[in-house]
Write a protein that holds these residues in place. Structure first.
Motif, PDB file in Angstrom:
ATOM      1  N   VAL A 170       0.841  -1.200   0.000  1.00  0.00           N
ATOM      2  CA  VAL A 170       0.000   0.000   0.000  1.00  0.00           C
ATOM      3  C   VAL A 170       0.876   1.249   0.000  1.00  0.00           C
ATOM      4  CG1 VAL A 170      -1.960  -1.114   1.133  1.00  0.00           C
ATOM      5  CG2 VAL A 170      -0.237   0.004   2.520  1.00  0.00           C
ATOM      6  N   LYS A 184      -1.335   6.661   1.642  1.00  0.00           N
ATOM      7  CA  LYS A 184      -2.707   6.841   2.131  1.00  0.00           C
ATOM      8  C   LYS A 184      -3.454   5.521   2.255  1.00  0.00           C
ATOM      9  CE  LYS A 184      -2.950  11.534   0.489  1.00  0.00           C
ATOM     10  NZ  LYS A 184      -3.677  12.540  -0.249  1.00  0.00           N
ATOM     11  N   LYS A 185      -2.723   4.432   2.446  1.00  0.00           N
ATOM     12  CA  LYS A 185      -3.277   3.081   2.603  1.00  0.00           C
ATOM     13  C   LYS A 185      -4.046   2.604   1.377  1.00  0.00           C
ATOM     14  CE  LYS A 185      -3.627   3.360   7.629  1.00  0.00           C
ATOM     15  NZ  LYS A 185      -4.502   3.195   8.785  1.00  0.00           N
ATOM     16  N   ILE A 186      -3.707   3.147   0.226  1.00  0.00           N
ATOM     17  CA  ILE A 186      -4.340   2.736  -1.022  1.00  0.00           C
ATOM     18  C   ILE A 186      -3.497   1.624  -1.638  1.00  0.00           C
ATOM     19  CG2 ILE A 186      -4.971   3.472  -3.354  1.00  0.00           C
ATOM     20  CD1 ILE A 186      -5.416   6.278  -2.173  1.00  0.00           C
ATOM     21  N   PRO A 187      -4.123   0.476  -1.969  1.00  0.00           N
ATOM     22  CA  PRO A 187      -3.373  -0.635  -2.566  1.00  0.00           C
ATOM     23  C   PRO A 187      -2.664  -0.211  -3.857  1.00  0.00           C
ATOM     24  CG  PRO A 187      -5.544  -1.372  -1.892  1.00  0.00           C
ATOM     25  CD  PRO A 187      -5.533   0.125  -1.753  1.00  0.00           C
ATOM     26  N   SER A 213      -3.999  -2.994  -8.502  1.00  0.00           N
ATOM     27  CA  SER A 213      -5.438  -2.806  -8.740  1.00  0.00           C
ATOM     28  C   SER A 213      -6.247  -4.101  -8.610  1.00  0.00           C
ATOM     29  CB  SER A 213      -5.668  -2.187 -10.116  1.00  0.00           C
ATOM     30  OG  SER A 213      -5.205  -3.064 -11.125  1.00  0.00           O
ATOM     31  N   TRP A 226      -5.938  -6.333  -6.168  1.00  0.00           N
ATOM     32  CA  TRP A 226      -5.598  -6.801  -4.824  1.00  0.00           C
ATOM     33  C   TRP A 226      -6.652  -7.712  -4.201  1.00  0.00           C
ATOM     34  CZ3 TRP A 226      -8.545  -5.489  -0.559  1.00  0.00           C
ATOM     35  CH2 TRP A 226      -9.452  -4.436  -0.720  1.00  0.00           C
TER      36      TRP A 226
END
Length: 69
Positions: A19, A22-25, A28, A30
């Motif tokens: 990640v 901003k804790k976004i994987p 795409s 995931w």
């Protein structure tokens, strides 16, 4: 840090995702793809790693508790 992540991943056979800040994987797909150890080490820009719960991780469940003081 990545060596510890890979060790834990193998112990519990869970899907791990890299990640960003901003804790976004960073991957795409995931929710449906279990990354290999080699693939995980290729994410040099990962600021942290997360566990994917559910069927892809053999039914893994996680309880997240935040203490408010």
């Amino acid at each position: 840090m990545i060596n510890e992540i890979l060790r834990i991943r193998q112990e519990i056979n869970a899907a791990v995702i890299p990640v960003g800040d901003k804790k976004i994987p960073l991957n795409s797909k995931w929710q449906s793809v279990k990354l290999s150890s080699q693939e995980l080490t290729e994410y040099k820009n990962a600021s942290n790693y997360g566990l994917v719960c559910g069927p892809i991780s053999e039914g893994l469940e996680v309880i997240d508790v935040d203490l408010k003081v």
